[in-house]
Motif scaffolding. Structure first.
Motif, PDB file in Angstrom:
ATOM      1  N   UNK A  48       0.857  -1.174   0.000  1.00  0.00           N
ATOM      2  CA  UNK A  48       0.000   0.000   0.000  1.00  0.00           C
ATOM      3  C   UNK A  48       0.899   1.231   0.000  1.00  0.00           C
ATOM      4  N   UNK A  49       0.890   1.974  -1.111  1.00  0.00           N
ATOM      5  CA  UNK A  49       1.764   3.136  -1.234  1.00  0.00           C
ATOM      6  C   UNK A  49       1.022   4.448  -1.045  1.00  0.00           C
ATOM      7  N   UNK A  50      -0.315   4.380  -1.073  1.00  0.00           N
ATOM      8  CA  UNK A  50      -1.108   5.584  -0.897  1.00  0.00           C
ATOM      9  C   UNK A  50      -2.156   5.339   0.170  1.00  0.00           C
ATOM     10  N   UNK A  51      -2.424   6.347   0.979  1.00  0.00           N
ATOM     11  CA  UNK A  51      -3.463   6.212   1.985  1.00  0.00           C
ATOM     12  C   UNK A  51      -4.820   6.311   1.310  1.00  0.00           C
ATOM     13  N   UNK A  52      -5.752   5.506   1.778  1.00  0.00           N
ATOM     14  CA  UNK A  52      -7.095   5.512   1.237  1.00  0.00           C
ATOM     15  C   UNK A  52      -8.065   5.476   2.398  1.00  0.00           C
ATOM     16  N   UNK A  53      -8.623   6.619   2.726  1.00  0.00           N
ATOM     17  CA  UNK A  53      -9.513   6.720   3.872  1.00  0.00           C
ATOM     18  C   UNK A  53     -10.970   6.498   3.497  1.00  0.00           C
ATOM     19  N   UNK A  54     -11.237   6.274   2.194  1.00  0.00           N
ATOM     20  CA  UNK A  54     -12.610   6.080   1.769  1.00  0.00           C
ATOM     21  C   UNK A  54     -13.055   4.667   2.130  1.00  0.00           C
ATOM     22  N   UNK A  55     -14.091   4.569   2.968  1.00  0.00           N
ATOM     23  CA  UNK A  55     -14.605   3.282   3.383  1.00  0.00           C
ATOM     24  C   UNK A  55     -16.124   3.298   3.331  1.00  0.00           C
ATOM     25  N   UNK A  56     -16.699   2.134   3.240  1.00  0.00           N
ATOM     26  CA  UNK A  56     -18.150   1.999   3.296  1.00  0.00           C
ATOM     27  C   UNK A  56     -18.474   0.748   4.088  1.00  0.00           C
ATOM     28  N   UNK A  84     -12.456   1.750  -1.216  1.00  0.00           N
ATOM     29  CA  UNK A  84     -12.389   2.108  -2.630  1.00  0.00           C
ATOM     30  C   UNK A  84     -11.116   1.524  -3.230  1.00  0.00           C
ATOM     31  N   UNK A  85     -11.253   0.417  -3.929  1.00  0.00           N
ATOM     32  CA  UNK A  85     -10.099  -0.291  -4.500  1.00  0.00           C
ATOM     33  C   UNK A  85      -9.471   0.463  -5.657  1.00  0.00           C
ATOM     34  N   UNK A  86     -10.207   1.400  -6.247  1.00  0.00           N
ATOM     35  CA  UNK A  86      -9.723   2.118  -7.430  1.00  0.00           C
ATOM     36  C   UNK A  86      -9.010   3.415  -7.087  1.00  0.00           C
ATOM     37  N   UNK A  87      -8.864   3.711  -5.796  1.00  0.00           N
ATOM     38  CA  UNK A  87      -8.242   4.968  -5.391  1.00  0.00           C
ATOM     39  C   UNK A  87      -6.809   5.059  -5.909  1.00  0.00           C
ATOM     40  N   UNK A  88      -6.530   6.100  -6.694  1.00  0.00           N
ATOM     41  CA  UNK A  88      -5.197   6.385  -7.230  1.00  0.00           C
ATOM     42  C   UNK A  88      -4.634   5.234  -8.073  1.00  0.00           C
ATOM     43  N   UNK A  89      -5.511   4.479  -8.717  1.00  0.00           N
ATOM     44  CA  UNK A  89      -5.063   3.400  -9.596  1.00  0.00           C
ATOM     45  C   UNK A  89      -5.011   3.900 -11.044  1.00  0.00           C
ATOM     46  N   UNK A  90      -4.099   3.373 -11.854  1.00  0.00           N
ATOM     47  CA  UNK A  90      -3.936   3.847 -13.236  1.00  0.00           C
ATOM     48  C   UNK A  90      -5.142   3.507 -14.105  1.00  0.00           C
ATOM     49  N   UNK A  91      -5.469   4.417 -14.992  1.00  0.00           N
ATOM     50  CA  UNK A  91      -6.604   4.230 -15.886  1.00  0.00           C
ATOM     51  C   UNK A  91      -6.184   4.449 -17.333  1.00  0.00           C
ATOM     52  N   UNK A  92      -6.937   3.848 -18.228  1.00  0.00           N
ATOM     53  CA  UNK A  92      -6.787   4.100 -19.662  1.00  0.00           C
ATOM     54  C   UNK A  92      -8.184   4.278 -20.238  1.00  0.00           C
ATOM     55  N   UNK A  93      -8.266   4.878 -21.413  1.00  0.00           N
ATOM     56  CA  UNK A  93      -9.551   5.080 -22.054  1.00  0.00           C
ATOM     57  C   UNK A  93      -9.402   5.019 -23.563  1.00  0.00           C
ATOM     58  N   UNK A  94     -10.529   4.948 -24.254  1.00  0.00           N
ATOM     59  CA  UNK A  94     -10.510   4.725 -25.695  1.00  0.00           C
ATOM     60  C   UNK A  94      -9.828   5.844 -26.463  1.00  0.00           C
ATOM     61  N   UNK A  95      -9.978   7.082 -25.999  1.00  0.00           N
ATOM     62  CA  UNK A  95      -9.373   8.217 -26.683  1.00  0.00           C
ATOM     63  C   UNK A  95      -9.294   9.377 -25.704  1.00  0.00           C
ATOM     64  N   UNK A 118     -13.619  -5.649  -0.362  1.00  0.00           N
ATOM     65  CA  UNK A 118     -12.787  -5.875   0.826  1.00  0.00           C
ATOM     66  C   UNK A 118     -11.341  -5.474   0.569  1.00  0.00           C
ATOM     67  N   UNK A 119     -10.680  -4.954   1.590  1.00  0.00           N
ATOM     68  CA  UNK A 119      -9.304  -4.490   1.452  1.00  0.00           C
ATOM     69  C   UNK A 119      -8.324  -5.651   1.605  1.00  0.00           C
ATOM     70  N   UNK A 120      -8.461  -6.618   0.744  1.00  0.00           N
ATOM     71  CA  UNK A 120      -7.565  -7.770   0.756  1.00  0.00           C
ATOM     72  C   UNK A 120      -7.594  -8.431  -0.609  1.00  0.00           C
ATOM     73  N   UNK A 121      -6.504  -9.080  -0.940  1.00  0.00           N
ATOM     74  CA  UNK A 121      -6.434  -9.765  -2.218  1.00  0.00           C
ATOM     75  C   UNK A 121      -7.207 -11.067  -2.191  1.00  0.00           C
TER      76      UNK A 121
END
Length: 319
Positions: free
Chosen positions: A17-25, A42-53, A171-174
């Motif tokens: 875990x390299x970034x703090x993620x305080x978002x929880x539900x 939030x598993x997608x917090x600060x994760x890399x994204x790509x898009x069609x254009x 869940x915050x686990x693999x």
């Protein structure tokens, strides 16, 4: 260390875990009371994204886009508009929250495959957005689908697609990783037409089939099959064998009345036939099926089997 040696490494991964993620539900909409008590992040917090254009390629590129609070992705209109986030490794996705965007006619996919930019993976609950979502916050139930990629696809052309602060809750686990068991494995299409170089295509024949040797006993979860044919009235069935099939087992179509454990094979999904609704579809085994050989059959007389891509997702059995 020491004397001159050769070091060979295949598939090294370092998780942290390299970034703090305080978002929880504390809720998972649409699930049981037991699951609703599970704390998710939030598993997608600060994760890399790509898009069609990208609207401005000079300022945006694959490496610099990350999913962060308050950040929106605007995607130019087109016939195949999509956005994808990489969660890094296998995660259990419970639900997704979309905020402040126009989400009419979308489809959300979760899984491991990158075929069709991730839009060939399992689909989240369509009932959550059948009537379209418009400029608000809405939850889409993914029913704990396991995957690494979450993709959102927009149908229809001439639409500007805007996504803001996409939240992928789980869940915050693999969890157990699935691998593409068919990669670099030997396969054969019977009665293949050598003139077709883009895909493997058979000559017209009765119940043409393709078979692959996974080389070791494996637990098969699902297949993603790209036939390259967008519409067809024929059916495809998937057989999984523990041992090398006999010529009798390989030949001919699927006789549903004779399918049982003594036949030496299992049907992926436990049903007789998998219809072919589009060029790319999932043959879901519904449970992990053990086997080493996988056969794909186009059932019927004077049929043509076309396969452009086949991915077999599961886990290798370790003795």
């Amino acid at each position: 260390h020491g004397f001159p040696r050769t070091l060979s490494l295949c598939g090294v991964r370092v998780f942290a875990e390299t970034e703090s993620n305080d978002e929880q539900a504390n809720f998972v909409p649409g699930n049981s009371d037991e699951l609703s008590k599970t704390k998710v992040v939030n598993l997608a917090y600060n994760k890399p994204t790509v898009q069609s254009e990208y609207i401005n390629d000079n300022n945006n590129n694959e490496q610099s886009l990350f999913n962060l609070p308050g950040k929106c992705a605007s995607i130019p209109s087109g016939n195949d508009v999509w956005w994808r986030v990489d969660l890094g490794f296998a995660r259990t996705v419970s639900f997704i929250t979309l905020n402040n965007g126009n989400y009419s006619d979308i489809e959300v996919h979760v899984g491991f495959s990158e075929i069709l930019n991730g839009n060939s993976n399992r689909v989240c609950d369509k009932s959550s957005f059948t009537n379209g979502l418009s400029f608000g916050s809405s939850n889409i139930n993914c029913h704990n689908i396991v995957g690494r990629y979450v993709s959102i696809r927009l149908f229809g052309s001439s639409k500007l697609f805007s996504l803001c602060n996409v939240k992928v809750w789980g869940p915050n686990q693999g969890t157990k990783e699935l691998v593409n068991l068919s990669k670099f494995k030997s396969s054969k299409l019977i009665n293949a037409n050598p003139s077709d170089s883009s895909c493997q295509t058979s000559f017209p024949s009765d119940n043409p089939f393709w078979i692959i040797d996974l080389q070791t006993p494996s637990l098969i979860n699902h297949l993603i099959i790209n036939t390259g044919i967008s519409s067809s009235s024929s059916f495809i069935s998937v057989k999984i064998f523990d041992n090398l099939p006999s010529s009798h087992e390989l030949s001919g179509g699927l006789d549903v009345s004779s399918v049982n454990s003594t036949n030496g094979f299992s049907l992926c999904g436990g049903h007789s036939l998998v219809s072919r609704p589009s060029s790319t579809f999932i043959a879901d085994c519904n449970r992990d099926v053990m086997g080493r050989y996988v056969q794909i059959i186009s059932n019927g007389w004077n049929e043509i089997l076309s396969l452009c891509e086949v991915e077999i997702w599961g886990r290798v059995l370790i003795n």
